[in-house]
Design an enzyme around this catalytic site. Structure first.
Site, PDB file in Angstrom:
ATOM      1  N   ASN A  38       9.304  -9.110   0.441  1.00 50.01           N
ATOM      2  CA  ASN A  38       8.871  -9.455  -0.917  1.00 50.01           C
ATOM      3  C   ASN A  38       9.934  -9.168  -1.973  1.00 50.01           C
ATOM      4  OD1 ASN A  38       7.070 -10.462  -2.750  1.00 50.01           O
ATOM      5  ND2 ASN A  38       5.677  -8.697  -2.732  1.00 50.01           N
ATOM      6  N   HIS A 123      -9.472  -4.300  -0.318  1.00 48.62           N
ATOM      7  CA  HIS A 123      -9.018  -3.717  -1.584  1.00 48.62           C
ATOM      8  C   HIS A 123     -10.015  -3.941  -2.707  1.00 48.62           C
ATOM      9  CE1 HIS A 123      -4.411  -3.744  -0.843  1.00 48.62           C
ATOM     10  NE2 HIS A 123      -5.072  -3.388   0.227  1.00 48.62           N
ATOM     11  N   ARG A 148     -10.365   0.338   0.069  1.00 48.70           N
ATOM     12  CA  ARG A 148      -9.398   1.035  -0.760  1.00 48.70           C
ATOM     13  C   ARG A 148      -9.830   0.894  -2.213  1.00 48.70           C
ATOM     14  NH1 ARG A 148      -3.104  -0.662  -1.740  1.00 48.70           N
ATOM     15  NH2 ARG A 148      -4.008  -1.708  -3.534  1.00 48.70           N
ATOM     16  N   TYR A 160      -0.482  -0.108 -10.698  1.00 49.28           N
ATOM     17  CA  TYR A 160      -0.424  -0.703  -9.365  1.00 49.28           C
ATOM     18  C   TYR A 160      -1.838  -0.910  -8.811  1.00 49.28           C
ATOM     19  CZ  TYR A 160      -0.540  -1.162  -4.471  1.00 49.28           C
ATOM     20  OH  TYR A 160      -0.871  -1.650  -3.233  1.00 49.28           O
ATOM     21  N   ASP A 211      -4.267   4.365  -2.675  1.00 46.22           N
ATOM     22  CA  ASP A 211      -2.807   4.212  -2.586  1.00 46.22           C
ATOM     23  C   ASP A 211      -2.164   4.761  -3.863  1.00 46.22           C
ATOM     24  OD1 ASP A 211      -0.205   3.417  -2.166  1.00 46.22           O
ATOM     25  OD2 ASP A 211      -0.683   1.309  -1.755  1.00 46.22           O
ATOM     26  N   HIS A 213       1.118   4.882  -4.233  1.00 44.91           N
ATOM     27  CA  HIS A 213       2.282   4.015  -4.424  1.00 44.91           C
ATOM     28  C   HIS A 213       3.513   4.784  -4.894  1.00 44.91           C
ATOM     29  CE1 HIS A 213       3.858  -0.185  -4.851  1.00 44.91           C
ATOM     30  NE2 HIS A 213       2.979  -0.363  -3.890  1.00 44.91           N
ATOM     31  N   GLU A 237      -2.403   7.397   0.384  1.00 48.30           N
ATOM     32  CA  GLU A 237      -1.235   6.653   0.872  1.00 48.30           C
ATOM     33  C   GLU A 237      -0.031   6.837  -0.044  1.00 48.30           C
ATOM     34  OE1 GLU A 237      -2.256   2.543   1.408  1.00 48.30           O
ATOM     35  OE2 GLU A 237      -0.192   1.900   1.084  1.00 48.30           O
ATOM     36  N   GLU A 263       4.871   2.150   4.631  1.00 50.45           N
ATOM     37  CA  GLU A 263       4.940   0.689   4.545  1.00 50.45           C
ATOM     38  C   GLU A 263       6.361   0.213   4.241  1.00 50.45           C
ATOM     39  OE1 GLU A 263       2.024   0.052   1.426  1.00 50.45           O
ATOM     40  OE2 GLU A 263       3.609  -0.390   0.007  1.00 50.45           O
ATOM     41  N   ARG A 284       2.263   3.907   8.548  1.00 49.25           N
ATOM     42  CA  ARG A 284       1.969   2.564   8.037  1.00 49.25           C
ATOM     43  C   ARG A 284       3.081   1.540   8.286  1.00 49.25           C
ATOM     44  NH1 ARG A 284      -1.405   0.617   5.026  1.00 49.25           N
ATOM     45  NH2 ARG A 284      -0.105  -0.147   3.320  1.00 49.25           N
ATOM     46  N   HIS A 313       0.580  -1.701   7.415  1.00 50.24           N
ATOM     47  CA  HIS A 313       0.612  -2.436   6.149  1.00 50.24           C
ATOM     48  C   HIS A 313       0.118  -3.864   6.394  1.00 50.24           C
ATOM     49  CE1 HIS A 313       3.511  -3.834   2.688  1.00 50.24           C
ATOM     50  NE2 HIS A 313       2.289  -3.668   2.251  1.00 50.24           N
ATOM     51  N   ASP A 317       1.857 -10.207   1.030  1.00 48.60           N
ATOM     52  CA  ASP A 317       3.248 -10.652   1.195  1.00 48.60           C
ATOM     53  C   ASP A 317       3.669 -10.620   2.666  1.00 48.60           C
ATOM     54  OD1 ASP A 317       2.952  -7.890  -0.191  1.00 48.60           O
ATOM     55  OD2 ASP A 317       4.793  -7.638   0.931  1.00 48.60           O
ATOM     56  N   GLU A 340      -4.745  -2.590   7.423  1.00 46.17           N
ATOM     57  CA  GLU A 340      -4.964  -3.124   6.076  1.00 46.17           C
ATOM     58  C   GLU A 340      -5.157  -4.640   6.155  1.00 46.17           C
ATOM     59  OE1 GLU A 340      -1.602  -2.681   3.454  1.00 46.17           O
ATOM     60  OE2 GLU A 340      -2.817  -3.049   1.673  1.00 46.17           O
ATOM     61  N   TRP A 403       8.026   2.450  -8.656  1.00 44.99           N
ATOM     62  CA  TRP A 403       6.894   1.542  -8.897  1.00 44.99           C
ATOM     63  C   TRP A 403       5.924   1.625  -7.733  1.00 44.99           C
ATOM     64  CZ3 TRP A 403       5.223  -2.843  -6.132  1.00 44.99           C
ATOM     65  CH2 TRP A 403       4.073  -3.441  -6.689  1.00 44.99           C
TER      66      TRP A 403
HETATM   67  C1  GCO Z   1      -0.162  -1.950   0.089  1.00 42.10           C
HETATM   68  C2  GCO Z   1       1.143  -2.043  -0.612  1.00 42.10           C
HETATM   69  C3  GCO Z   1       1.436  -3.352  -1.268  1.00 42.10           C
HETATM   70  C4  GCO Z   1       2.871  -3.379  -1.786  1.00 42.10           C
HETATM   71  C5  GCO Z   1       3.441  -4.745  -1.575  1.00 42.10           C
HETATM   72  C6  GCO Z   1       4.869  -4.848  -2.034  1.00 42.10           C
HETATM   73  O1  GCO Z   1      -0.575  -0.832   0.306  1.00 42.10           O
HETATM   74  O2  GCO Z   1      -0.705  -2.977   0.439  1.00 42.10           O
HETATM   75  O3  GCO Z   1       1.418  -0.918  -1.368  1.00 42.10           O
HETATM   76  O4  GCO Z   1       0.513  -3.692  -2.248  1.00 42.10           O
HETATM   77  O5  GCO Z   1       2.950  -3.035  -3.119  1.00 42.10           O
HETATM   78  O6  GCO Z   1       3.320  -5.076  -0.226  1.00 42.10           O
HETATM   79  O7  GCO Z   1       5.401  -6.059  -1.657  1.00 42.10           O
HETATM   80 MG    MG Z   2       0.695   0.719  -0.186  1.00 42.03          MG
END
Ligand code: GCO
Ligand code: MG
Length: 403
Positions: A38, A123, A148, A160, A211, A213, A237, A263, A284, A313, A317, A340, A403
């Site tokens: 991605n 999600h 989630r 996020y 998550d 992140h 996560e 991930e 993950r 993961h 994407d 996921e 991020w």
């Molecule tokens: C998740 C991930 C995604 C990522 C994304 C980035 O837990 O699914 O954190 O949301 O942000 O795959 O490309």
């Molecule tokens: Mg994630």
């Protein structure tokens, strides 16, 4: 032997960008591999076209492990997301070919099913706690057993995991990176409230995940874990960036909340300390970004020794080719934990017709020979690549943050 005679990279954008490798053998058998990274898609496309495809022509498609080693050791420059995503695409395509030639679904080649299906999590998100809980209720109505939860943070314009579209989440939203603002203090106030309200409204028979992140320091993550313990989260996560694997020792000292990470990992070396010291509960790493089915099985085998389970993961994407590969892997590894599942849009599903199915909160890869995914190339050709970046994050004073 099935001799590789051609390999092509197909870039398409049915709502979002996907990079797919198609390998063809002399008997006409073809295999597909996902190569989507991605926000950096064309780097992998070029790596494949310029540096991998010429080395594949003439090889025996059955020699999956040898080709993996050739591409990994032979490059001299080991690891990294671009390289490992390219290797993963080749690996997936070769397993696809092997399955088609054997007349067997890939999970059968991996040792057969260890379970009836793979439990998946969806999600639920919303700007407010109430909206998030309403979204979670909808997932429960659809049969999900694990959900989630992500919600907006009061005082912050965006965060996020909170999407404009209720059903589909796409963070790579702009031709140049969008700038978001982050406040750890504000975030740490809202998450325990979200989990308290969720247990009250949804009960205790559903697994709840969250998550972070990569946004907290280890000690902040320890604090959040402690605050959430009464609500029995399934996992927290990516609590903190994991380049420094030892950082998770500090989190572990402070909370019994289960931890998931990986991930963004691309090899077993990213997870070695985390696994061997039992600093995490779920790994993950995923098929597409961690070197394909061949390498992910190696990571899972190491994890199994330490009672660490898998939790691949599965964001949008990752193309349906990856989703299928993940499900074959999930069905066959002894230490599977959860998968996921972020549904793809109908446009994406039409470009990638597939055999995998969802029912009662579980998924199954199907029994079509190979991975069970195809690509409609005519349809794919109608969707031109569109540059799209993931956002960046800054603290309220302008400091660049994860991020
Ligand atoms: C998740 C991930 C995604 C990522 C994304 C980035 O837990 O699914 O954190 O949301 O942000 O795959 O490309
Ligand atoms: Mg994630």
């Amino acid at each position: 032997m099935p001799k590789i005679v051609a390999a092509r990279v197909i870039v398409t954008c049915p709502g979002r960008n996907f990079v797919t490798l198609k390998i063809e053998c002399d008997d006409g058998t073809t295999g597909l591999g996902d190569a989507t990274l991605n926000g950096r898609e064309l780097a992998v496309a070029a790596y494949l076209t310029e540096h991998v495809v010429p080395c594949l022509i003439g090889r025996d498609a059955h020699r999956i492990e040898d080709i993996w080693q050739y591409l990994y050791k032979g490059a001299y420059w080991r690891r990294g997301p671009v390289t490992m995503t390219a290797i993963a695409a080749v690996d997936m395509a070769l397993w696809d070919i092997k399955g088609k030639l054997a007349g067997l679904a890939v999970y059968q080649l991996l040792g057969g099913a260890c379970r009836e299906g793979a439990i998946v999590y969806g999600h639920a998100n919303g700007t407010t706690i109430e909206e998030t809980i309403e979204a979670a209720r909808e997932y429960q109505r659809q049969g999900y057993r694990a959900i989630r939860l992500q919600c907006g943070v009061p005082g912050m314009a965006s965060t996020y995991g909170v999407s404009k579209d209720k059903d589909f989440y796409e963070p790579a939203d702009s031709d140049l990176p969008t700038e978001n603002v982050w406040s750890t203090a504000k975030y740490l106030r809202v998450v325990p409230e979200l989990f308290a309200a969720a247990r009250e409204a949804l009960g205790w028979d559903v697994h709840l995940l969250h998550d972070i992140h990569h946004r907290l320091t280890p000690i902040e993550a320890g604090r959040l874990g402690k605050d959430l313990e009464p609500y029995r989260p399934f996992w927290l996560e990516d609590a903190t960036p994991a380049e420094n694997q030892a950082a998770f020792r500090l989190i572990r000292q402070h909370t019994t909340a289960p931890l998931a990470v990986g991930e963004v990992f691309n090899s077993i070396w990213d997870a070695k300390t985390l696994i061997e010291e039992q600093l995490i509960d779920y790994i993950r790493a995923t098929v597409v970004h961690a070197g394909g089915i061949t390498h992910l099985r190696r990571i899972a085998a190491l994890a199994d020794l330490y009672q660490v389970r898998t939790g691949c993961h599965g964001a949008t994407d990752l193309s349906p080719v990856s989703m299928a590969a993940a499900l074959h892997f999930d069905l066959s590894v002894p230490n599977f934990g959860i998968q996921e599942y972020m549904r793809h849009t109908p446009e994406t599903d039409a470009v990638f017709p597939h055999a995998y199915t969802f029912a009662d909160g579980m998924m199954h890869p199907g029994d079509a020979p190979g991975l069970g995914v195809d690509i409609d190339e005519a349809l794919a050709a109608g969707y031109e690549y569109k540059r799209a970046f993931l956002p960046v994050n800054r603290l309220e004073d302008g400091t660049l943050w994860s991020w």
